[in-house]
Write an enzyme that holds these catalytic residues in place. Structure first.
Site, mmCIF file in Angstrom:
data_model
loop_
_atom_site.group_PDB
_atom_site.id
_atom_site.type_symbol
_atom_site.label_atom_id
_atom_site.label_comp_id
_atom_site.label_asym_id
_atom_site.label_seq_id
_atom_site.Cartn_x
_atom_site.Cartn_y
_atom_site.Cartn_z
ATOM 1 N N ASN A 39 0.817 -1.218 0.000
ATOM 2 C CA ASN A 39 0.000 0.000 0.000
ATOM 3 C C ASN A 39 0.850 1.267 0.000
ATOM 4 O O ASN A 39 0.320 2.373 -0.006
ATOM 5 C CB ASN A 39 -0.974 -0.018 1.185
ATOM 6 C CG ASN A 39 -1.965 -1.146 1.030
ATOM 7 O OD1 ASN A 39 -2.108 -1.721 -0.046
ATOM 8 N ND2 ASN A 39 -2.642 -1.492 2.112
ATOM 9 N N CYS A 46 -15.788 -4.502 -4.016
ATOM 10 C CA CYS A 46 -15.035 -5.764 -3.922
ATOM 11 C C CYS A 46 -15.561 -6.542 -2.729
ATOM 12 O O CYS A 46 -16.528 -6.115 -2.085
ATOM 13 C CB CYS A 46 -13.541 -5.481 -3.791
ATOM 14 S SG CYS A 46 -13.087 -4.934 -2.152
ATOM 15 N N ARG A 91 -1.596 -11.400 -3.835
ATOM 16 C CA ARG A 91 -1.682 -9.965 -4.119
ATOM 17 C C ARG A 91 -0.901 -9.119 -3.118
ATOM 18 O O ARG A 91 -0.452 -8.018 -3.431
ATOM 19 C CB ARG A 91 -3.148 -9.514 -4.090
ATOM 20 C CG ARG A 91 -4.017 -10.140 -5.175
ATOM 21 C CD ARG A 91 -5.347 -9.460 -5.194
ATOM 22 N NE ARG A 91 -5.128 -8.010 -5.202
ATOM 23 C CZ ARG A 91 -6.087 -7.146 -4.833
ATOM 24 N NH1 ARG A 91 -7.247 -7.600 -4.421
ATOM 25 N NH2 ARG A 91 -5.842 -5.857 -4.858
HETATM 26 C C1 EPZ Z 1 -6.673 1.595 1.545
HETATM 27 O O1 EPZ Z 1 -7.854 1.368 0.781
HETATM 28 C C2 EPZ Z 1 -5.900 0.271 1.527
HETATM 29 N N1 EPZ Z 1 -5.596 -0.076 0.164
HETATM 30 C C3 EPZ Z 1 -6.761 -0.829 2.153
HETATM 31 O O2 EPZ Z 1 -5.973 -2.022 2.226
HETATM 32 C C4 EPZ Z 1 -7.111 -0.434 3.571
HETATM 33 O O3 EPZ Z 1 -7.989 -1.383 4.103
HETATM 34 C C5 EPZ Z 1 -7.809 0.952 3.562
HETATM 35 O O4 EPZ Z 1 -6.981 1.930 2.912
HETATM 36 C C6 EPZ Z 1 -8.085 1.449 4.969
HETATM 37 O O5 EPZ Z 1 -6.933 1.485 5.730
HETATM 38 C C7 EPZ Z 1 -4.506 0.490 -0.410
HETATM 39 O O6 EPZ Z 1 -3.807 1.304 0.141
HETATM 40 C C8 EPZ Z 1 -4.186 0.052 -1.795
HETATM 41 P P1 EPZ Z 1 -10.256 4.268 2.102
HETATM 42 P P2 EPZ Z 1 -8.767 2.599 0.301
HETATM 43 O O7 EPZ Z 1 -10.416 5.167 0.938
HETATM 44 O O8 EPZ Z 1 -7.882 3.719 -0.116
HETATM 45 C C9 EPZ Z 1 -15.022 4.729 2.267
HETATM 46 C C10 EPZ Z 1 -5.434 -4.285 1.879
HETATM 47 O O9 EPZ Z 1 -5.880 -5.310 2.413
HETATM 48 N N2 EPZ Z 1 -14.852 5.697 1.149
HETATM 49 O O10 EPZ Z 1 -9.594 4.804 3.306
HETATM 50 O O11 EPZ Z 1 -9.755 2.110 -0.658
HETATM 51 C C11 EPZ Z 1 -14.755 3.289 1.811
HETATM 52 O O12 EPZ Z 1 -15.854 2.716 1.204
HETATM 53 C C12 EPZ Z 1 -6.386 -3.163 1.446
HETATM 54 O O13 EPZ Z 1 -4.219 -4.087 1.647
HETATM 55 C C13 EPZ Z 1 -15.957 6.417 0.718
HETATM 56 O O14 EPZ Z 1 -17.052 6.283 1.250
HETATM 57 O O15 EPZ Z 1 -9.493 2.939 1.690
HETATM 58 C C14 EPZ Z 1 -14.363 2.599 3.092
HETATM 59 O O16 EPZ Z 1 -15.499 2.172 3.768
HETATM 60 C C15 EPZ Z 1 -7.819 -3.533 1.598
HETATM 61 N N3 EPZ Z 1 -15.786 7.275 -0.328
HETATM 62 C C16 EPZ Z 1 -13.650 3.710 3.847
HETATM 63 O O17 EPZ Z 1 -14.048 4.957 3.260
HETATM 64 C C17 EPZ Z 1 -14.570 7.448 -0.951
HETATM 65 O O18 EPZ Z 1 -14.469 8.231 -1.908
HETATM 66 C C18 EPZ Z 1 -12.130 3.593 3.794
HETATM 67 O O19 EPZ Z 1 -11.697 3.684 2.473
HETATM 68 C C19 EPZ Z 1 -13.465 6.705 -0.488
HETATM 69 C C20 EPZ Z 1 -13.626 5.828 0.567
#
Ligand code: EPZ
Length: 415
Positions: free
Chosen positions: A23, A116, A396
């Site tokens: 990440n 996902c 992955r």
């Molecule tokens: C990052 O995902 C990580 N992925 C995830 O790791 C990790 O679980 C997550 O951050 C939280 O720490 C990478 O860095 C590639 P978010 P990301 O945007 O960026 C909501 C792993 O196992 N949200 O902080 O997608 C969303 O639906 C992966 O390595 C909105 O509602 O996480 C979620 O419920 C899985 N609108 C929450 O916020 C948006 O526009 C957190 O999402 C964006 C997000």
């Protein structure tokens, strides 16, 4: 469809090395699109997701050279303003190219990433940020398209400290006119490492790691050299693995401060965690106290270690509760752990785990990356052999896991 066959192990002694962070490296690879000059990146993990990101930036115009864990990326010219569906459909982080493409060329087209296994995962906060910077955003034919003659710095308050939105807006704002403030920003170490990388390219970013990030736009960015930060989630997975056994295990190449909430919970479980020069040593008698956990954005307990920690609590002497607050559907490992004899009940966003004496070997399925890791940990403490199906999920995010585990005397085979 590959699978693992894993034999249980009584004791766990020795040392295991952590790689560069998945990440961390993915947004850094996207950020290379911001400059016409070459960027050298070290400690690049050999992960499936990294290979997918290589194909995406190559499609956009990048020249990518790799040798073992080093990578050089050079993007003298943007040849395509879009990321191909075949890759984006495999990996959500492909959306990280949106901000850099928009900033560098004024046009970015990326297929809608879609949900996902762990949740809907909307991108509304990313798009809200791009619009605030002056871009127009349109949807069509499964793509989202952002356009801007020029981006203008402004204040953006995030309704939720989204990691993805913070990364994308920060990268877009580096070449915007004037100052951008991202408020209620994500504070994850990977955000800080990305800001360090961008500042090496000549960006002017301050406040990363706090809830307010300030970006003063610059005209252009240059090339740089950087080493990816250690993977705190891989490190946490190995610490939890050690805690589940009678063990004396050194986890090398770790930044202890990145794992504070995890270390605190392990100590609450009665596990010994010792900071040493080379890393963190976990020592356990195999006795585990029950604890309660609530996942939160950093510096709270990481949602990515919720599943592996649940495997540990399956063997605790008593009842534990885990509340998942970051993703709405991140308990798909529960039914698989229950197949191995665990006693876990889900009630909305919380799971109640009643500790059992032992787990049994079984055929189980990895439903996502961290759920897969949780099953590997459970298999190592089961009474007999376990077969884990659909291990492509694990590939992955865990680099060369078999080799690392075999070095500890673990019998694991990929079929
Ligand atoms: C990052 O995902 C990580 N992925 C995830 O790791 C990790 O679980 C997550 O951050 C939280 O720490 C990478 O860095 C590639 P978010 P990301 O945007 O960026 C909501 C792993 O196992 N949200 O902080 O997608 C969303 O639906 C992966 O390595 C909105 O509602 O996480 C979620 O419920 C899985 N609108 C929450 O916020 C948006 O526009 C957190 O999402 C964006 C997000």
């Amino acid at each position: 469809m590959q699978k693992y066959i894993i034999e249980p192990i009584k004791e766990l002694n020795g040392e295991i090395e952590v790689d560069g962070a998945k990440n961390g490296i993915l947004p850094i690879m996207a950020a290379t699109l911001l400059s016409t000059e070459p960027c050298k990146i070290h400690r690049v993990p050999s992960l499936k997701d990294v290979s997918v990101m290589v194909e995406i930036i190559r499609h956009i115009g990048a020249k990518v050279d790799r040798d073992s864990s080093n990578m050089t990326v050079n993007v003298p010219e943007i040849k395509a303003n879009e990321a191909p569906y075949e890759y984006v459909s495999q990996m959500r982080s492909s959306f990280d190219v949106m901000g850099p493409l928009l900033a560098r060329t004024g046009l970015a087209r990326v297929p809608l990433p879609g949900g996902c296994a762990i949740g809907e995962r909307p991108i509304d906060l990313h798009l809200k940020g791009f619009k605030a910077l002056g871009a127009t955003v349109e949807f069509g034919h499964g793509f989202v398209e952002a356009r801007a003659d020029k981006l203008i710095g402004t204040s953006i308050y995030l309704d939720f400290p989204s990691v993805g939105a913070t990364k994308n807006i920060m990268m877009a704002a580096t070449l915007a006119e004037g100052v951008t403030l991202i408020e209620n920003a994500a504070k994850e170490p990977e955000i800080v490492d990305l800001a360090i990388f961008l500042n090496k390219m000549g960006a002017k970013i301050s406040g990363s790691g706090t809830q307010t990030i300030r970006i003063t736009g610059v005209k252009e960015l240059k090339g740089c050299e950087h080493s990816t930060l250690p993977d705190r989630i891989e490190a946490g997975t190995f610490l939890i693995m050690g805690a589940m056994h009678k063990s004396n295990l050194l986890v090398k190449n770790v930044v202890p401060s990145h794992l504070k909430p995890v270390i605190a919970k392990l100590i609450e479980c009665g596990i010994e965690i010792i900071e040493e020069d080379e890393g963190l040593r976990v020592k356990s008698s195999g006795k585990i106290n029950p604890v309660d956990i609530t996942t939160l954005p950093y510096p709270g307990f990481p949602t990515d270690l919720q599943a592996p920690f649940m495997s540990l609590l399956c063997l605790a002497e008593g009842n534990s509760t885990i509340v998942e607050t970051v993703f709405e559907n991140r308990f798909s490992h529960v039914s698989e752990l229950n197949r191995m004899g665990a006693k876990i009940k889900i009630d909305g966003h919380s799971a109640r785990i009643t500790g059992v004496e032992k787990l049994q070997g079984a055929d189980v399925k990895a439903t996502d990356l961290r759920a897969g890791a949780a099953l590997v940990l459970a298999a190592l403490v089961a009474e007999d052999a376990t077969t884990i199906h659909e291990i492509h999920h694990i590939d992955r995010g865990y680099n060369d896991l078999e080799t690392k585990l075999k070095k500890l005397g673990i019998h694991i085979s990929r079929i």
